[in-house]
Design a protein around this motif. Sequence first.
Motif, mmCIF file in Angstrom:
data_model
loop_
_atom_site.group_PDB
_atom_site.id
_atom_site.type_symbol
_atom_site.label_atom_id
_atom_site.label_comp_id
_atom_site.label_asym_id
_atom_site.label_seq_id
_atom_site.Cartn_x
_atom_site.Cartn_y
_atom_site.Cartn_z
ATOM 1 N N GLY A 21 0.757 -1.258 -0.172
ATOM 2 C CA GLY A 21 0.153 0.174 0.081
ATOM 3 C C GLY A 21 0.746 1.129 0.014
ATOM 4 N N ALA A 23 0.775 5.311 0.269
ATOM 5 C CA ALA A 23 0.035 6.863 0.614
ATOM 6 C C ALA A 23 0.765 7.942 0.219
ATOM 7 N N VAL A 51 -3.559 3.975 -1.079
ATOM 8 C CA VAL A 51 -4.210 4.048 0.168
ATOM 9 C C VAL A 51 -5.207 5.215 -0.131
ATOM 10 N N VAL A 53 -6.853 8.222 1.463
ATOM 11 C CA VAL A 53 -6.717 9.015 2.627
ATOM 12 C C VAL A 53 -7.897 9.553 3.230
ATOM 13 N N LEU A 57 -7.188 4.359 7.813
ATOM 14 C CA LEU A 57 -6.432 3.422 7.315
ATOM 15 C C LEU A 57 -6.345 1.936 7.706
ATOM 16 N N GLN A 60 -8.371 -0.352 5.969
ATOM 17 C CA GLN A 60 -8.143 -0.802 4.693
ATOM 18 C C GLN A 60 -7.199 -1.790 4.505
ATOM 19 N N LEU A 66 3.756 -0.955 3.935
ATOM 20 C CA LEU A 66 2.917 0.170 3.609
ATOM 21 C C LEU A 66 4.125 1.298 3.703
ATOM 22 N N HIS A 68 4.884 5.346 2.746
ATOM 23 C CA HIS A 68 4.131 6.731 2.590
ATOM 24 C C HIS A 68 4.843 8.022 2.626
ATOM 25 N N TRP A 75 -2.550 12.053 10.105
ATOM 26 C CA TRP A 75 -1.864 11.097 9.400
ATOM 27 C C TRP A 75 -1.173 10.208 10.455
ATOM 28 N N GLN A 78 -3.293 8.136 12.381
ATOM 29 C CA GLN A 78 -3.731 6.795 11.576
ATOM 30 C C GLN A 78 -2.598 5.782 11.543
ATOM 31 N N LEU A 79 -1.498 6.308 11.201
ATOM 32 C CA LEU A 79 -0.451 5.213 11.377
ATOM 33 C C LEU A 79 -0.175 4.547 12.449
ATOM 34 N N PHE A 82 -2.874 1.996 12.855
ATOM 35 C CA PHE A 82 -2.715 0.833 11.993
ATOM 36 C C PHE A 82 -1.623 0.026 12.453
#
Length: 356
Positions: A21, A23, A51, A53, A57, A60, A66, A68, A75, A78-79, A82
């Motif tokens: 993935g 981003a 990804v 956005v 996240l 998905q 991943l 990015h 963000w 989100q990481l 995840f």
Amino acid sequence: MAPELQSSSPRPCHHSYYTVGYALLPSKVSSVVQPSLVALAAEREVRLVAVDVTRPLAEQGPFDLLVHKMYGREWRAQLEEFSAVHPSVPVVDAPAAIDRLLDRASMLDAVSGLSASVGIAVPRQVVVNDADPDDLPALGALRFPLIAKPLAVDGSAESHEMRLVYRRDGLRGLRAPLVLQEFVNHGGVLYKIYVLGDRATCVRRGSLPDVPQNRLLDVDTEPSVPFANISNQPLPDAANGADMPPASFVDEVSRGLRQALGLHLFNFDMIRESEEHGCGQYFIIDINYFPGYAKMPGYESALTDFFLEMLPPATPVHAQLGPGSGLDIEARKLDPGPGIGLRKVESDRAQVELAV
């Protein structure tokens, strides 16, 4: 009753493959995820999936890796979420490590630890946070000409807008925060070194021409001039015979920076002082995270190799999914289907043309 028509399209073949993935901002997608990369990665059982956005996240995937280049607190959160849900999925790279390259005040700090052992340096520079550059007494330690660079590196066009300042009155009107860095005459040649994990590739590019001493004293000329994207300058004819830095030196510097920065994907701009103006010292003047790798010769193969090396040594997540499971359904939604260049194609049926 007419017989039911059967589709002539082949049924999807769900063989094992790795899903990477990515981003990235739209401009970065167009400069990295080109069809030639997608096709070659697919040949090697690696599928590249964008990804979304606009969606969480953690909802998905599934992803085996991943990568990015995104910014901001949302963000980063989100990481973190995840990684908490999928701790076995590598994330390249850690936001805290990327942060130091987003500030030109800290960007080149890692070079100082290499200077003694490797023989690399950084031009003298000062950071101007909020004062008028023309009023700073610290400028007395710097010699003109200077490069004025915005302090923040956020991927915007403004962060690449710079000025070459020939004399002190050229500092008037500059907006802080910024960095003032001594300009080093380097024969109009810049070496851009792309780092992909353990690999380093050096490419020669054009740069700003040398500044003669009489230009600094000519009060009838502009005291400063703007420029952007220094490596987009044409390579001077005299530079065609210029020697490339020794490969062992490039590898040593790249390895040292990779360890000091804790990053896998970056490039750095290096110049060599003109011998008529100095002793041929190498200087690093800029470091960038996740650059436009498509400008690097053979980037498709190098980037695909990097993806495979970063993948955990286990069965691809797609092959672990049971039929009908929630994750399997999600993975099938991402299946590219025939005809769009994402599935591996047997070599006796098609050929992949690489754009190098």
